[in-house]
Design a protein around this motif. Structure first.
Motif, short mmCIF file in Angstrom:
data_model
loop_
_atom_site.label_atom_id
_atom_site.label_comp_id
_atom_site.label_asym_id
_atom_site.label_seq_id
_atom_site.Cartn_x
_atom_site.Cartn_y
_atom_site.Cartn_z
N LYS A 1 -13.50 2.42 -7.16
CA LYS A 1 -12.10 2.81 -6.92
C LYS A 1 -11.83 4.24 -7.37
O LYS A 1 -11.08 4.97 -6.73
CB LYS A 1 -11.16 1.84 -7.64
CG LYS A 1 -11.20 0.42 -7.09
CD LYS A 1 -10.37 -0.52 -7.95
CE LYS A 1 -10.52 -1.96 -7.49
NZ LYS A 1 -9.79 -2.91 -8.37
N GLU A 2 -12.47 4.63 -8.48
CA GLU A 2 -12.30 5.99 -8.98
C GLU A 2 -12.97 7.00 -8.04
O GLU A 2 -12.44 8.08 -7.78
CB GLU A 2 -12.89 6.11 -10.39
CG GLU A 2 -12.14 5.34 -11.45
CD GLU A 2 -10.72 5.84 -11.65
OE1 GLU A 2 -10.52 7.07 -11.60
OE2 GLU A 2 -9.82 5.01 -11.85
N ILE A 3 -14.14 6.64 -7.53
CA ILE A 3 -14.84 7.52 -6.60
C ILE A 3 -14.05 7.66 -5.30
O ILE A 3 -14.00 8.74 -4.70
CB ILE A 3 -16.27 6.99 -6.32
CG1 ILE A 3 -17.11 7.06 -7.60
CG2 ILE A 3 -16.94 7.80 -5.21
CD1 ILE A 3 -18.46 6.38 -7.48
N VAL A 4 -13.42 6.57 -4.87
CA VAL A 4 -12.60 6.59 -3.66
C VAL A 4 -11.49 7.63 -3.77
O VAL A 4 -11.15 8.30 -2.79
CB VAL A 4 -12.02 5.19 -3.38
CG1 VAL A 4 -10.82 5.26 -2.43
CG2 VAL A 4 -13.09 4.28 -2.78
N LYS A 5 -10.94 7.79 -4.96
CA LYS A 5 -9.86 8.77 -5.16
C LYS A 5 -10.33 10.19 -4.90
O LYS A 5 -9.54 11.07 -4.57
CB LYS A 5 -9.31 8.66 -6.58
CG LYS A 5 -8.60 7.35 -6.87
CD LYS A 5 -8.16 7.29 -8.33
CE LYS A 5 -7.51 5.95 -8.66
NZ LYS A 5 -7.13 5.85 -10.09
N LEU A 6 -11.63 10.41 -5.05
CA LEU A 6 -12.21 11.74 -4.79
C LEU A 6 -12.79 11.84 -3.39
O LEU A 6 -12.49 12.77 -2.64
CB LEU A 6 -13.30 12.05 -5.83
CG LEU A 6 -14.16 13.30 -5.56
CD1 LEU A 6 -13.30 14.56 -5.57
CD2 LEU A 6 -15.28 13.41 -6.60
#
Length: 214
Positions: free
Chosen positions: A80-85
């Motif tokens: 989910k954190e990678i998706v934000k980038l």
């Protein structure tokens, strides 16, 4: 609006779960330092190559830039954190590539598709040291961005990373040092040749010493 892939809406995670239950897809390992693991590792792909180390190197450089672990939490939270980038489409494509759609966080199916953001903008929102970020060269940002390419097939190789423009000053320094060493070696050889006593002179010196001794 649910997550889309190639223009086709994904209605929810239920279909994937039932499909996964029937197929019993194999899982790969999910090892490594939390926050530094590549998407293919987080998805537990059975096809994990050396490119995962490139991702980890990029995450390490990102840690250096922003002053904190870039992608925290358990594997689902990491994704989910990678998706934000990188955007949800990128991560969904990686899940499909590795036949690990069932590992895609279910709650991301029911949210609006997230677009990728520029790495420097992402860093500005997440850094602990904005003043430091301002002096980071764009070449380093570009290198990190290439290391953090979601799809391992498109991720930069180690060889190409070392040839990246960010390292150009290093190569220039090494080139100058090598030239300096070569010049010094040549000058030393020339000086040694100048100081070498000719063989005839050595013979005369020996004869003179013998005569003096007698």
């Amino acid at each position: 609006m649910p997550l889309h892939s190639s223009g086709i809406a994904i209605g929810g995670a239920g279909l994937l779960k039932s499909k996964g239950d029937r197929m019993q897809k194999r899982e790969g390992p999910c090892v490594g330092t939390k926050g530094f693991r590549a998407p293919e590792v987080l998805f537990r792909s059975v096809h994990q190559g050396t490119k995962l180390d490139i991702w980890s190197a990029g995450a390490t450089l990102l840690y250096f830039i922003i002053g904190r672990t870039p992608f925290a939490g358990d594997p689902d939270q990491n994704i989910k954190e990678i998706v934000k980038l990188k955007g949800s489409e990128d991560l969904w494509e990686v899940a499909k590539l590795h036949n690990r759609e069932s590992s895609f966080p279910a709650d991301l199916f029911d949210t609006k598709s997230l677009s990728p953001v520029k790495l420097r903008d992402w860093c500005s929102r997440n850094t602990r040291k904005l003043d430091f970020l301002e002096i980071i060269p764009q070449s380093l940002i570009d290198l990190v961005d290439k290391c953090l390419t979601s799809n391992p097939r498109l991720r930069i190789s180690a060889e190409d990373a070392l040839r990246h423009e960010f390292f150009a000053p290093c190569y220039e320094t090494w080139r100058k040092q090598k030239l300096h060493r070569l010049r010094f070696s040549q000058e030393s050889q020339d000086l040694g040749s100048t100081l070498t006593i000719p063989e005839s002179s050595q013979s005369c010196s020996i004869v003179n010493k013998v005569q003096v001794a007698n």
